[in-house]
Design a protein around this motif. Structure first.
Motif, short mmCIF file in Angstrom:
data_model
loop_
_atom_site.label_atom_id
_atom_site.label_comp_id
_atom_site.label_asym_id
_atom_site.label_seq_id
_atom_site.Cartn_x
_atom_site.Cartn_y
_atom_site.Cartn_z
N GLY A 69 0.80 -1.22 0.00
CA GLY A 69 0.00 0.00 0.00
C GLY A 69 0.83 1.27 0.00
N ALA A 70 2.11 1.16 0.36
CA ALA A 70 2.98 2.33 0.41
C ALA A 70 3.65 2.62 -0.94
CB ALA A 70 4.06 2.14 1.48
N VAL A 71 3.50 1.70 -1.90
CA VAL A 71 4.15 1.84 -3.19
C VAL A 71 3.23 2.57 -4.16
CG1 VAL A 71 5.13 0.60 -5.15
CG2 VAL A 71 5.48 -0.26 -2.84
N VAL A 72 3.75 3.62 -4.76
CA VAL A 72 2.99 4.37 -5.75
C VAL A 72 3.29 3.85 -7.15
CG1 VAL A 72 2.59 6.65 -6.75
CG2 VAL A 72 2.95 6.42 -4.29
N TYR A 73 4.56 3.52 -7.38
CA TYR A 73 4.96 3.09 -8.73
C TYR A 73 6.16 2.16 -8.61
CZ TYR A 73 6.80 3.26 -13.47
OH TYR A 73 7.25 2.92 -14.72
N GLY A 74 6.16 1.13 -9.43
CA GLY A 74 7.33 0.25 -9.54
C GLY A 74 7.44 -0.73 -8.39
N GLY A 75 8.64 -1.25 -8.25
CA GLY A 75 8.91 -2.21 -7.18
C GLY A 75 8.70 -3.64 -7.63
N VAL A 76 9.02 -4.55 -6.74
CA VAL A 76 8.88 -5.98 -6.99
C VAL A 76 8.01 -6.55 -5.88
CG1 VAL A 76 10.11 -8.18 -7.14
CG2 VAL A 76 11.18 -6.11 -8.02
N ASP A 77 6.93 -7.22 -6.24
CA ASP A 77 6.04 -7.82 -5.25
C ASP A 77 6.65 -9.13 -4.77
OD1 ASP A 77 3.99 -8.78 -3.70
OD2 ASP A 77 2.45 -8.61 -5.24
N VAL A 78 7.00 -9.21 -3.50
CA VAL A 78 7.61 -10.41 -2.94
C VAL A 78 6.65 -11.14 -2.00
CG1 VAL A 78 9.99 -9.61 -3.22
CG2 VAL A 78 8.76 -9.13 -1.10
N THR A 79 5.36 -10.84 -2.09
CA THR A 79 4.37 -11.45 -1.20
C THR A 79 4.40 -12.98 -1.29
OG1 THR A 79 2.95 -9.51 -1.41
CG2 THR A 79 1.92 -11.52 -0.58
N ALA A 80 4.39 -13.51 -2.50
CA ALA A 80 4.40 -14.97 -2.68
C ALA A 80 5.68 -15.57 -2.10
CB ALA A 80 4.24 -15.33 -4.16
N ASP A 81 6.79 -14.87 -2.25
CA ASP A 81 8.06 -15.36 -1.71
C ASP A 81 8.02 -15.41 -0.18
OD1 ASP A 81 9.49 -15.55 -4.27
OD2 ASP A 81 9.34 -13.36 -4.26
N VAL A 82 7.43 -14.39 0.43
CA VAL A 82 7.32 -14.36 1.89
C VAL A 82 6.39 -15.48 2.36
CG1 VAL A 82 6.53 -13.01 3.88
CG2 VAL A 82 7.87 -11.90 2.07
N GLN A 83 5.29 -15.70 1.66
CA GLN A 83 4.39 -16.79 2.01
C GLN A 83 5.10 -18.14 1.91
OE1 GLN A 83 1.22 -15.91 -0.76
NE2 GLN A 83 0.03 -14.81 0.79
N ALA A 84 5.88 -18.32 0.87
CA ALA A 84 6.63 -19.57 0.70
C ALA A 84 7.64 -19.74 1.83
CB ALA A 84 7.33 -19.59 -0.66
N GLU A 85 8.29 -18.66 2.22
CA GLU A 85 9.24 -18.72 3.33
C GLU A 85 8.55 -19.07 4.63
OE1 GLU A 85 12.78 -18.66 5.41
OE2 GLU A 85 12.54 -18.58 3.25
N LEU A 86 7.38 -18.52 4.87
CA LEU A 86 6.61 -18.87 6.08
C LEU A 86 6.24 -20.34 6.09
CD1 LEU A 86 4.31 -15.73 6.38
CD2 LEU A 86 6.00 -16.49 8.07
N GLN A 87 5.84 -20.87 4.94
CA GLN A 87 5.51 -22.28 4.84
C GLN A 87 6.74 -23.15 5.09
OE1 GLN A 87 3.58 -22.68 1.04
NE2 GLN A 87 1.64 -21.89 1.82
N LYS A 88 7.88 -22.71 4.56
CA LYS A 88 9.14 -23.44 4.76
C LYS A 88 9.50 -23.46 6.24
CE LYS A 88 13.30 -21.87 3.49
NZ LYS A 88 14.36 -21.37 2.59
N GLN A 89 9.35 -22.31 6.91
CA GLN A 89 9.64 -22.23 8.34
C GLN A 89 8.69 -23.11 9.15
OE1 GLN A 89 9.59 -18.13 9.58
NE2 GLN A 89 11.38 -17.59 8.37
N ALA A 90 7.42 -23.15 8.75
CA ALA A 90 6.42 -23.94 9.46
C ALA A 90 6.74 -25.43 9.37
CB ALA A 90 5.03 -23.66 8.90
N LYS A 91 7.26 -25.85 8.23
CA LYS A 91 7.62 -27.27 8.06
C LYS A 91 8.80 -27.64 8.94
CE LYS A 91 5.78 -27.78 3.43
NZ LYS A 91 6.05 -27.99 2.00
N LYS A 92 9.69 -26.67 9.19
CA LYS A 92 10.85 -26.93 10.04
C LYS A 92 10.42 -27.14 11.50
CE LYS A 92 14.34 -24.40 7.42
NZ LYS A 92 15.25 -23.25 7.44
N ASN A 93 9.35 -26.44 11.89
CA ASN A 93 8.88 -26.52 13.28
C ASN A 93 7.91 -27.64 13.38
OD1 ASN A 93 10.42 -24.29 13.87
ND2 ASN A 93 8.78 -22.87 13.45
#
Length: 93
Positions: A69-93
């Motif tokens: 929501g803070a981005v007006v223009y450009g950037g790279v959306d890493v939401t899916a990457d963060v979700q994948a990382e959370l899932q990876k961390q959850a599997k470790k625990n």
């Protein structure tokens, strides 16, 4: 939600014969308890998300990650990457 329902039940049960001042004090005590419970539940989740964001940032060589929501223009959306990382961390625990 359960904690809120329990607090409401406690209030109804304990406040029956209380003065208005005592009811206010009880309400404040129960509200403080709910805030503490929320913090207890949310803080570990927030830390996990923050850790996942940092891990993705390091992996992708990003120095700054901001809320979409803070981005007006450009950037790279890493939401899916963060979700994948959370899932990876959850599997470790």
């Amino acid at each position: 939600q359960k904690a809120a329902q329990d607090a409401e039940s406690q209030y109804k049960e304990k406040s029956k014969d209380m003065s208005d001042a005592d009811k206010q004090k009880l309400h404040e005590e129960l509200q403080k308890g709910l805030e503490d419970k929320q913090k207890e539940l949310v803080e570990p989740l927030k830390k996990k998300v923050d850790d996942a964001i940092v891990a993705v940032g390091k992996t992708k060589g990003l120095t700054v990650i901001v809320n979409e929501g803070a981005v007006v223009y450009g950037g790279v959306d890493v939401t899916a990457d963060v979700q994948a990382e959370l899932q990876k961390q959850a599997k470790k625990n």
